[in-house]
Design an enzyme around this catalytic site. Sequence first.
Site, PDB file in Angstrom:
ATOM      1  N   TYR A  71      -7.843   6.779  17.320  1.00 22.21           N
ATOM      2  CA  TYR A  71      -6.965   6.958  16.143  1.00 22.21           C
ATOM      3  C   TYR A  71      -6.693   8.441  15.901  1.00 22.21           C
ATOM      4  O   TYR A  71      -5.549   8.845  15.695  1.00 22.21           O
ATOM      5  CB  TYR A  71      -7.632   6.310  14.926  1.00 22.21           C
ATOM      6  CG  TYR A  71      -6.932   6.602  13.608  1.00 22.21           C
ATOM      7  CD1 TYR A  71      -5.823   5.853  13.210  1.00 22.21           C
ATOM      8  CD2 TYR A  71      -7.375   7.622  12.764  1.00 22.21           C
ATOM      9  CE1 TYR A  71      -5.175   6.126  12.003  1.00 22.21           C
ATOM     10  CE2 TYR A  71      -6.748   7.894  11.564  1.00 22.21           C
ATOM     11  CZ  TYR A  71      -5.650   7.140  11.189  1.00 22.21           C
ATOM     12  OH  TYR A  71      -5.012   7.406   9.994  1.00 22.21           O
ATOM     13  N   ASP A  75      -2.547  12.211   9.121  1.00 20.69           N
ATOM     14  CA  ASP A  75      -3.867  11.993   8.509  1.00 20.69           C
ATOM     15  C   ASP A  75      -4.613  13.317   8.611  1.00 20.69           C
ATOM     16  O   ASP A  75      -4.423  14.052   9.594  1.00 20.69           O
ATOM     17  CB  ASP A  75      -4.604  10.885   9.303  1.00 20.69           C
ATOM     18  CG  ASP A  75      -5.854  10.375   8.598  1.00 20.69           C
ATOM     19  OD1 ASP A  75      -6.691  11.212   8.174  1.00 20.69           O
ATOM     20  OD2 ASP A  75      -6.025   9.149   8.480  1.00 20.69           O
ATOM     21  N   ARG A 119       0.814  -1.211   0.000  1.00 19.37           N
ATOM     22  CA  ARG A 119       0.000   0.000   0.000  1.00 19.37           C
ATOM     23  C   ARG A 119       0.859   1.278   0.000  1.00 19.37           C
ATOM     24  O   ARG A 119       1.790   1.387  -0.794  1.00 19.37           O
ATOM     25  CB  ARG A 119      -0.986  -0.085   1.181  1.00 19.37           C
ATOM     26  CG  ARG A 119      -2.002  -1.222   0.952  1.00 19.37           C
ATOM     27  CD  ARG A 119      -2.852  -1.558   2.179  1.00 19.37           C
ATOM     28  NE  ARG A 119      -3.547  -0.443   2.781  1.00 19.37           N
ATOM     29  CZ  ARG A 119      -4.729   0.051   2.412  1.00 19.37           C
ATOM     30  NH1 ARG A 119      -5.371  -0.524   1.424  1.00 19.37           N
ATOM     31  NH2 ARG A 119      -5.293   1.059   3.036  1.00 19.37           N
TER      32      ARG A 119
HETATM   33  N1  LIG Z   1      -4.791   4.797   3.065  1.00 24.29           N
HETATM   34  C1  LIG Z   1      -5.177   6.057   3.165  1.00 24.29           C
HETATM   35  O1  LIG Z   1      -5.933   6.571   2.317  1.00 24.29           O
HETATM   36  C2  LIG Z   1      -4.694   6.904   4.313  1.00 24.29           C
HETATM   37  C3  LIG Z   1      -5.431   8.019   4.676  1.00 24.29           C
HETATM   38  C4  LIG Z   1      -4.976   8.787   5.746  1.00 24.29           C
HETATM   39  C5  LIG Z   1      -3.811   8.461   6.410  1.00 24.29           C
HETATM   40  N2  LIG Z   1      -3.107   7.358   6.026  1.00 24.29           N
HETATM   41  C6  LIG Z   1      -1.879   7.024   6.758  1.00 24.29           C
HETATM   42  O2  LIG Z   1      -0.859   6.668   5.836  1.00 24.29           O
HETATM   43  C7  LIG Z   1      -0.101   5.568   6.332  1.00 24.29           C
HETATM   44  C8  LIG Z   1      -0.166   4.405   5.345  1.00 24.29           C
HETATM   45  O3  LIG Z   1      -1.530   4.077   5.091  1.00 24.29           O
HETATM   46  P1  LIG Z   1      -1.951   2.605   4.613  1.00 24.29           P
HETATM   47  O4  LIG Z   1      -3.422   2.648   4.417  1.00 24.29           O
HETATM   48  O5  LIG Z   1      -1.052   2.184   3.497  1.00 24.29           O
HETATM   49  O6  LIG Z   1      -1.577   1.782   5.947  1.00 24.29           O
HETATM   50  P2  LIG Z   1      -2.108   0.328   6.373  1.00 24.29           P
HETATM   51  O7  LIG Z   1      -2.179  -0.529   5.168  1.00 24.29           O
HETATM   52  O8  LIG Z   1      -3.355   0.480   7.196  1.00 24.29           O
HETATM   53  O9  LIG Z   1      -0.951  -0.129   7.377  1.00 24.29           O
HETATM   54  C9  LIG Z   1       0.408  -0.132   6.987  1.00 24.29           C
HETATM   55  C10 LIG Z   1       1.147  -1.221   7.700  1.00 24.29           C
HETATM   56  O10 LIG Z   1       1.239  -0.973   9.106  1.00 24.29           O
HETATM   57  C11 LIG Z   1       1.771  -2.150   9.647  1.00 24.29           C
HETATM   58  N3  LIG Z   1       1.441  -2.372  11.062  1.00 24.29           N
HETATM   59  C12 LIG Z   1       0.224  -2.331  11.663  1.00 24.29           C
HETATM   60  N4  LIG Z   1       0.357  -2.692  12.962  1.00 24.29           N
HETATM   61  C13 LIG Z   1       1.670  -2.969  13.167  1.00 24.29           C
HETATM   62  C14 LIG Z   1       2.447  -3.399  14.286  1.00 24.29           C
HETATM   63  N5  LIG Z   1       1.910  -3.647  15.494  1.00 24.29           N
HETATM   64  N6  LIG Z   1       3.785  -3.588  14.116  1.00 24.29           N
HETATM   65  C15 LIG Z   1       4.357  -3.376  12.927  1.00 24.29           C
HETATM   66  N7  LIG Z   1       3.689  -2.962  11.832  1.00 24.29           N
HETATM   67  C16 LIG Z   1       2.363  -2.759  11.967  1.00 24.29           C
HETATM   68  C17 LIG Z   1       1.245  -3.317   8.813  1.00 24.29           C
HETATM   69  O11 LIG Z   1       2.372  -4.079   8.386  1.00 24.29           O
HETATM   70  P3  LIG Z   1       2.257  -5.675   8.056  1.00 24.29           P
HETATM   71  O12 LIG Z   1       1.206  -5.770   6.985  1.00 24.29           O
HETATM   72  O13 LIG Z   1       3.615  -6.061   7.622  1.00 24.29           O
HETATM   73  O14 LIG Z   1       1.845  -6.343   9.345  1.00 24.29           O
HETATM   74  C18 LIG Z   1       0.536  -2.613   7.643  1.00 24.29           C
HETATM   75  O15 LIG Z   1       0.742  -3.222   6.402  1.00 24.29           O
HETATM   76  C19 LIG Z   1      -0.677   5.244   7.706  1.00 24.29           C
HETATM   77  O16 LIG Z   1       0.085   5.878   8.691  1.00 24.29           O
HETATM   78  C20 LIG Z   1      -2.084   5.823   7.658  1.00 24.29           C
HETATM   79  O17 LIG Z   1      -2.567   6.188   8.930  1.00 24.29           O
HETATM   80  C21 LIG Z   1      -3.536   6.576   5.008  1.00 24.29           C
END
Ligand SMILES: NC(=O)c1ccc[n+]([C@@H]2O[C@H](COP(=O)([O-])OP(=O)(O)OC[C@H]3O[C@@H](n4cnc5c(N)ncnc54)[C@H](OP(=O)(O)O)[C@@H]3O)[C@@H](O)[C@H]2O)c1
Length: 248
Positions: free
Chosen positions: A159, A146, A20
Site C-alpha cells: 500500500y 496518504d 466516507r
Molecule cells: N480514511 C482515512 O483516514 C485515510 C487516511 C489516509 C489516506 N486515505 C485515502 O483517502 C481516500 C479515501 O479514504 P476512505 O477511507 O474513504 O476510502 P475507503 O473507504 O477505504 O475506499 C473508498 C472506496 O474505494 C472503492 N474501491 C475499492 N476497491 C475498488 C475497486 N476494485 N474498484 C472500484 N472501486 C474500488 C470502494 O468503493 P465501493 O464501496 O463502491 O466498492 C470504497 O468505498 C483513499 O484513497 C485512502 O487511501 C484515507
Amino acid sequence: MDSPSPLADHCVLVTGGAKRLGAAIGRRLHAAGANVVVHYYRSRDSADALVAELESARANSACAVRSDLHDVAHLPQVVAAACERFGRLDILVNNASSFYPTPLGTITAAQFDDLVGTNLRAPLFLSQAAAPALRASRGLILNMVDIHGRRPLKDHSVYCAAKAGLVMLTKALARELGPEVRVNGIAPGPVLWPERDLVASLKDEIIAKTALKRPGAPLDIARAAYYFAADAPYVTGEIITVDGGRSL
Ligand SMILES: NC(=O)c1ccc[n+]([C@@H]2O[C@H](COP(=O)([O-])OP(=O)(O)OC[C@H]3O[C@@H](n4cnc5c(N)ncnc54)[C@H](OP(=O)(O)O)[C@@H]3O)[C@@H](O)[C@H]2O)c1
C-alpha cells in the site's frame, strides 16, 4: 464578495465516491455548485442514496456510474459517462482505494495487483482517459494519497509503495498536463478509521502521536479538496497534508 457557487456547471467525477471521504468530497464540491458523478463498485445503495440526496438539493446535478477499477479497458467508459451526462469534465478525484496489511513473507501477487491496481494503476489510466476533457475545461486532477506514501506504515509495504507512486504520479502529471490541467494531492492522516476492525489501543496510540490529539473529520479533507478545486489556480504538483500533525 466571493461567489457562493464557484463551481457552478462544473462536472466532478469522484471514484469510490459513495461513502466516507469520497462522499464528503462530493458533497462539498456539490455545495459549491458542481455536478457530481459518483463512481462506485460494490456500494450501489450508498451511491444511489447520495445521488438522491444531491438531486434533492439541486435537480439534475448528480448521477452514479459503476466500475471495477481493475478493469483498465473499461476506465475510458467511466470518463465518457461523466462527460456525456454533464457535457464536460472539470475535476477527476482519484479517491478509490484498497487498504490492508501485507506483512513481508505473506504477500501474494493478487494482493499486489489489488493494492497497486486501485491506488496507482487506475488513477493513471483514468487520468489518461480524462486528459483531453480536462485540457478542454482547464481542469484539475486531485489524487488522494496518504501520509504513508512518504513515511512507511509497518506491515503495509505494498500500500505504501503504491501511494508513494501516486505522489510521484501527481508531480509527473502536473508537469506533463500543464499549463491546461492542474494536478494535486491530499495526504490524509488519521481521519476515518478503516471499516475493518482496528483495536482501540491502536487508535489511542495513533491519536497520542498526533499533535492535535484527535482524529480528523471527513470535512477536513473536503475543505482541502474545495481549496484545490475553487481557490488554488496557481497551485499544481502539490500535496497538502491533512493529518492533525501526525507526521511531525
Ligand atoms: N480514511 C482515512 O483516514 C485515510 C487516511 C489516509 C489516506 N486515505 C485515502 O483517502 C481516500 C479515501 O479514504 P476512505 O477511507 O474513504 O476510502 P475507503 O473507504 O477505504 O475506499 C473508498 C472506496 O474505494 C472503492 N474501491 C475499492 N476497491 C475498488 C475497486 N476494485 N474498484 C472500484 N472501486 C474500488 C470502494 O468503493 P465501493 O464501496 O463502491 O466498492 C470504497 O468505498 C483513499 O484513497 C485512502 O487511501 C484515507
